[in-house]
Design an enzyme around this catalytic site. Structure first.
Site, PDB file in Angstrom:
ATOM      1  N   CYS A 174     -22.629   9.421 -20.175  1.00  0.00           N
ATOM      2  CA  CYS A 174     -24.062   9.100 -20.139  1.00  0.00           C
ATOM      3  C   CYS A 174     -24.908  10.352 -19.857  1.00  0.00           C
ATOM      4  CB  CYS A 174     -24.299   8.043 -19.064  1.00  0.00           C
ATOM      5  SG  CYS A 174     -26.021   7.748 -18.643  1.00  0.00           S
ATOM      6  N   CYS A 177     -27.641  10.039 -17.241  1.00  0.00           N
ATOM      7  CA  CYS A 177     -27.099  10.016 -15.881  1.00  0.00           C
ATOM      8  C   CYS A 177     -26.985  11.432 -15.331  1.00  0.00           C
ATOM      9  CB  CYS A 177     -25.735   9.334 -15.852  1.00  0.00           C
ATOM     10  SG  CYS A 177     -25.755   7.614 -16.413  1.00  0.00           S
TER      11      CYS A 177
END
Length: 249
Positions: A174, A177
């Protein structure tokens, strides 16, 4: 209806209802015996709050919708103040989409570079196949200063914590993230002693991820006294994250 029945029908806890009451979002009516009492209109208010929070709205952002319903309007979003919140939220989403577009372009460039480097190495007879080039974007999401929790210790580290806890549900794959890493490090340092900041890898901890119905990464959930108070989806600037946590700290 009593507070326990309202909580059951709304799919939440009595602790959460008391918190909403303390914030002025639910009425504080009591009957002759001193017990909290609610009606169908309160259930409607609560469902409006929960729906908006599922969309990533902060608790204070739900207030205009609640006040709109209390004023007798058929829908919580039929008042000018509610529409303004919608417009502001759309602006935030547009900004985030633009940021994610930039991340996607960067990942695309890195992929093209990595594939070209691998092809060049594979062409070298001395190194058949060639080693896999390292990704310059970095590896996993573990970060210094932000501890990682797991299915095994979630109850102790999060639900049993003496402080409010911000949990980032994250994943190694991700990019947004990873963008949040410095924001969370800074927040953890600035709010030490008032807020606990942790992360949980969704791929390695499916039980907790499924229990809280986390579908997108990053998802941020705030817990206090063992109960989830808020859910926020998507990367966000540090200033906005602090604003969303203001009523928790």
């Amino acid at each position: 209806m009593r507070i326990g029945e309202l909580a059951a029908r709304a799919g939440t806890t009595t602790r959460t209802l008391r918190y909403y009451e303390s914030r002025g979002l639910l009425p504080a009516r009591r009957n002759g015996n001193g017990h909290r009492t609610y009606d169908e209109s309160d259930l409607r208010l609560l469902r409006q709050i929960r729906t908006l929070q599922d969309f990533g709205f902060g608790l204070e952002e739900t207030r205009p919708f609640v006040e709109c319903l209390r004023a007798g309007h058929p829908e919580g979003d039929s008042c000018p103040a509610s529409l303004q919140v919608y417009r502001r939220k759309l602006g935030e989403l547009d900004t985030l989409i633009a940021e994610l577009g930039a991340v996607r372009e960067q990942v695309g460039r890195q992929l093209a570079r990595a594939e070209a480097a691998r092809a060049a190495l594979a062409a070298d007879a001395a190194v058949p196949g060639g080693p896999v080039p390292e990704c310059e974007l970095g590896g996993g999401t573990a970060m210094s200063g932000v501890p990682e929790v797991t299915d095994a210790d979630f109850a102790e580290e999060v639900l049993g914590a003496g402080l409010p806890v911000l949990v980032e549900f994250t994943a190694d794959w991700c990019p947004p993230c990873r963008q949040m890493a410095p924001v969370l490090r800074e927040l953890a340092a600035a709010e030490e002693g008032r807020l606990k900041v942790v992360q949980l890898n969704v791929d390695r901890n499916p039980a907790t991820t499924n229990a809280y119905k986390v579908l997108s990464m990053p998802t941020f959930m705030v817990f206090r006294d063992g109960e989830p108070l808020r859910s926020m989806v998507g990367a966000r600037p540090g200033r906005r994250l602090r604003e969303e946590l203001r009523d928790v700290l």
